[in-house]
Design a protein around this motif. Structure first.
Motif, PDB file in Angstrom:
ATOM      1  N   GLY A   2       0.817  -1.208   0.000  1.00  0.00           N
ATOM      2  CA  GLY A   2       0.000   0.000   0.000  1.00  0.00           C
ATOM      3  C   GLY A   2       0.843   1.246   0.000  1.00  0.00           C
ATOM      4  N   GLY A   3       1.560   1.487   1.078  1.00  0.00           N
ATOM      5  CA  GLY A   3       2.399   2.672   1.160  1.00  0.00           C
ATOM      6  C   GLY A   3       1.570   3.935   1.265  1.00  0.00           C
ATOM      7  N   ASP A   4       2.252   5.054   1.200  1.00  0.00           N
ATOM      8  CA  ASP A   4       1.502   6.294   1.347  1.00  0.00           C
ATOM      9  C   ASP A   4       1.308   7.007   0.005  1.00  0.00           C
ATOM     10  OD1 ASP A   4       2.704   8.923   1.006  1.00  0.00           O
ATOM     11  OD2 ASP A   4       4.159   8.425   2.521  1.00  0.00           O
ATOM     12  N   HIS A   5       1.781   6.405  -1.096  1.00  0.00           N
ATOM     13  CA  HIS A   5       1.559   6.901  -2.454  1.00  0.00           C
ATOM     14  C   HIS A   5       2.029   8.336  -2.642  1.00  0.00           C
ATOM     15  CE1 HIS A   5      -0.734   3.288  -3.217  1.00  0.00           C
ATOM     16  NE2 HIS A   5      -1.452   3.538  -2.136  1.00  0.00           N
ATOM     17  N   GLY A   6       3.106   8.702  -1.992  1.00  0.00           N
ATOM     18  CA  GLY A   6       3.679  10.021  -2.181  1.00  0.00           C
ATOM     19  C   GLY A   6       3.019  11.141  -1.400  1.00  0.00           C
ATOM     20  N   HIS A   7       2.002  10.846  -0.642  1.00  0.00           N
ATOM     21  CA  HIS A   7       1.334  11.872   0.148  1.00  0.00           C
ATOM     22  C   HIS A   7       2.096  12.065   1.455  1.00  0.00           C
ATOM     23  CE1 HIS A   7      -2.020  11.780  -2.587  1.00  0.00           C
ATOM     24  NE2 HIS A   7      -2.119  10.473  -2.430  1.00  0.00           N
ATOM     25  N   SER A   8       2.304  13.311   1.816  1.00  0.00           N
ATOM     26  CA  SER A   8       2.981  13.571   3.082  1.00  0.00           C
ATOM     27  C   SER A   8       1.946  13.679   4.202  1.00  0.00           C
ATOM     28  CB  SER A   8       3.790  14.861   2.990  1.00  0.00           C
ATOM     29  OG  SER A   8       2.941  15.951   2.731  1.00  0.00           O
ATOM     30  N   LYS A   9       2.465  13.786   5.416  1.00  0.00           N
ATOM     31  CA  LYS A   9       1.554  13.927   6.543  1.00  0.00           C
ATOM     32  C   LYS A   9       0.787  15.239   6.429  1.00  0.00           C
ATOM     33  CE  LYS A   9       2.325  12.325  10.620  1.00  0.00           C
ATOM     34  NZ  LYS A   9       2.794  12.264  11.990  1.00  0.00           N
ATOM     35  N   MET A  10      -0.445  15.225   6.884  1.00  0.00           N
ATOM     36  CA  MET A  10      -1.268  16.422   6.842  1.00  0.00           C
ATOM     37  C   MET A  10      -0.806  17.390   7.933  1.00  0.00           C
ATOM     38  SD  MET A  10      -5.387  16.703   6.712  1.00  0.00           S
ATOM     39  CE  MET A  10      -5.784  16.212   8.359  1.00  0.00           C
ATOM     40  N   ASN A  11      -0.642  18.664   7.560  1.00  0.00           N
ATOM     41  CA  ASN A  11      -0.239  19.678   8.526  1.00  0.00           C
ATOM     42  C   ASN A  11      -1.461  20.220   9.232  1.00  0.00           C
ATOM     43  OD1 ASN A  11       2.416  19.431   7.732  1.00  0.00           O
ATOM     44  ND2 ASN A  11       2.220  20.975   6.136  1.00  0.00           N
ATOM     45  N   LEU A  12      -1.510  20.026  10.529  1.00  0.00           N
ATOM     46  CA  LEU A  12      -2.629  20.509  11.320  1.00  0.00           C
ATOM     47  C   LEU A  12      -2.237  21.820  11.995  1.00  0.00           C
ATOM     48  CD1 LEU A  12      -3.698  17.161  12.990  1.00  0.00           C
ATOM     49  CD2 LEU A  12      -4.766  18.309  11.065  1.00  0.00           C
ATOM     50  N   PRO A  13      -3.203  22.752  12.154  1.00  0.00           N
ATOM     51  CA  PRO A  13      -2.877  24.002  12.837  1.00  0.00           C
ATOM     52  C   PRO A  13      -2.595  23.769  14.316  1.00  0.00           C
ATOM     53  CG  PRO A  13      -5.218  23.886  12.381  1.00  0.00           C
ATOM     54  CD  PRO A  13      -4.592  22.705  11.709  1.00  0.00           C
ATOM     55  N   ASP A  14      -1.832  24.657  14.881  1.00  0.00           N
ATOM     56  CA  ASP A  14      -1.504  24.564  16.302  1.00  0.00           C
ATOM     57  C   ASP A  14      -2.765  24.825  17.125  1.00  0.00           C
ATOM     58  OD1 ASP A  14      -0.178  24.416  18.693  1.00  0.00           O
ATOM     59  OD2 ASP A  14       0.518  26.499  18.620  1.00  0.00           O
ATOM     60  N   PRO A  15      -3.152  23.916  18.001  1.00  0.00           N
ATOM     61  CA  PRO A  15      -4.388  24.123  18.775  1.00  0.00           C
ATOM     62  C   PRO A  15      -4.301  25.271  19.762  1.00  0.00           C
ATOM     63  CG  PRO A  15      -3.300  22.088  19.454  1.00  0.00           C
ATOM     64  CD  PRO A  15      -2.543  22.619  18.284  1.00  0.00           C
ATOM     65  N   LYS A  16      -3.085  25.736  20.071  1.00  0.00           N
ATOM     66  CA  LYS A  16      -2.946  26.835  21.024  1.00  0.00           C
ATOM     67  C   LYS A  16      -3.331  28.182  20.424  1.00  0.00           C
ATOM     68  CE  LYS A  16       0.413  24.412  23.719  1.00  0.00           C
ATOM     69  NZ  LYS A  16       1.790  24.125  23.925  1.00  0.00           N
ATOM     70  N   GLN A  17      -3.567  28.225  19.112  1.00  0.00           N
ATOM     71  CA  GLN A  17      -3.964  29.496  18.493  1.00  0.00           C
ATOM     72  C   GLN A  17      -5.415  29.856  18.812  1.00  0.00           C
ATOM     73  OE1 GLN A  17      -3.745  29.302  14.247  1.00  0.00           O
ATOM     74  NE2 GLN A  17      -5.316  27.754  14.081  1.00  0.00           N
ATOM     75  N   TRP A  18      -6.215  28.891  19.195  1.00  0.00           N
ATOM     76  CA  TRP A  18      -7.621  29.151  19.500  1.00  0.00           C
ATOM     77  C   TRP A  18      -7.771  29.507  20.970  1.00  0.00           C
ATOM     78  CZ3 TRP A  18      -9.416  29.657  14.963  1.00  0.00           C
ATOM     79  CH2 TRP A  18      -9.039  28.800  13.943  1.00  0.00           C
ATOM     80  N   LYS A  19      -8.399  30.619  21.232  1.00  0.00           N
ATOM     81  CA  LYS A  19      -8.624  31.080  22.600  1.00  0.00           C
ATOM     82  C   LYS A  19     -10.121  31.196  22.841  1.00  0.00           C
ATOM     83  CE  LYS A  19      -4.216  31.997  23.155  1.00  0.00           C
ATOM     84  NZ  LYS A  19      -3.388  30.958  23.611  1.00  0.00           N
TER      85      LYS A  19
END
Length: 92
Positions: A2-19
């Motif tokens: 299977g592998g990841d087919h060239g897709h990189s990890k998804m970049n998630l926003p930093d949760p500390k930005q939400w107040k």
């Protein structure tokens, strides 16, 4: 396999930005604090009250969302139809 087919990890926003300060969640946090409780997940819900999500969607927003482009397309279609296929005069 299977592998990841060239897709990189998804970049998630930093949760500390939400107040949650300055949102309706602040009132909820105050009420919980009066009972000796806290809501550890309040920050995860704060995004709903900040940025583009803070504005409520109105009925006119829903009904008129594509009106400008739809009216322009209708006008162009009408002009093309009357130019290429003019109505016959005097007959049925």
């Amino acid at each position: 396999m299977g592998g990841d087919h060239g897709h990189s990890k998804m970049n998630l926003p930093d949760p500390k930005q939400w107040k949650w300060e300055g949102t309706p969640l602040e009132f909820t946090q105050q009420r919980l604090k009066a009972r000796g409780l806290t809501d550890p997940w309040a920050r995860n819900e704060a995004w709903r009250y900040q940025g583009g999500f803070a504005r409520a969607v109105t009925l006119s927003d829903v009904l008129l969302k594509g009106f400008k482009w739809g009216f322009a397309a209708f006008t162009v279609a009408l002009a093309v139809e009357y130019t290429l296929f003019p109505p016959k005069k005097g007959g049925h």
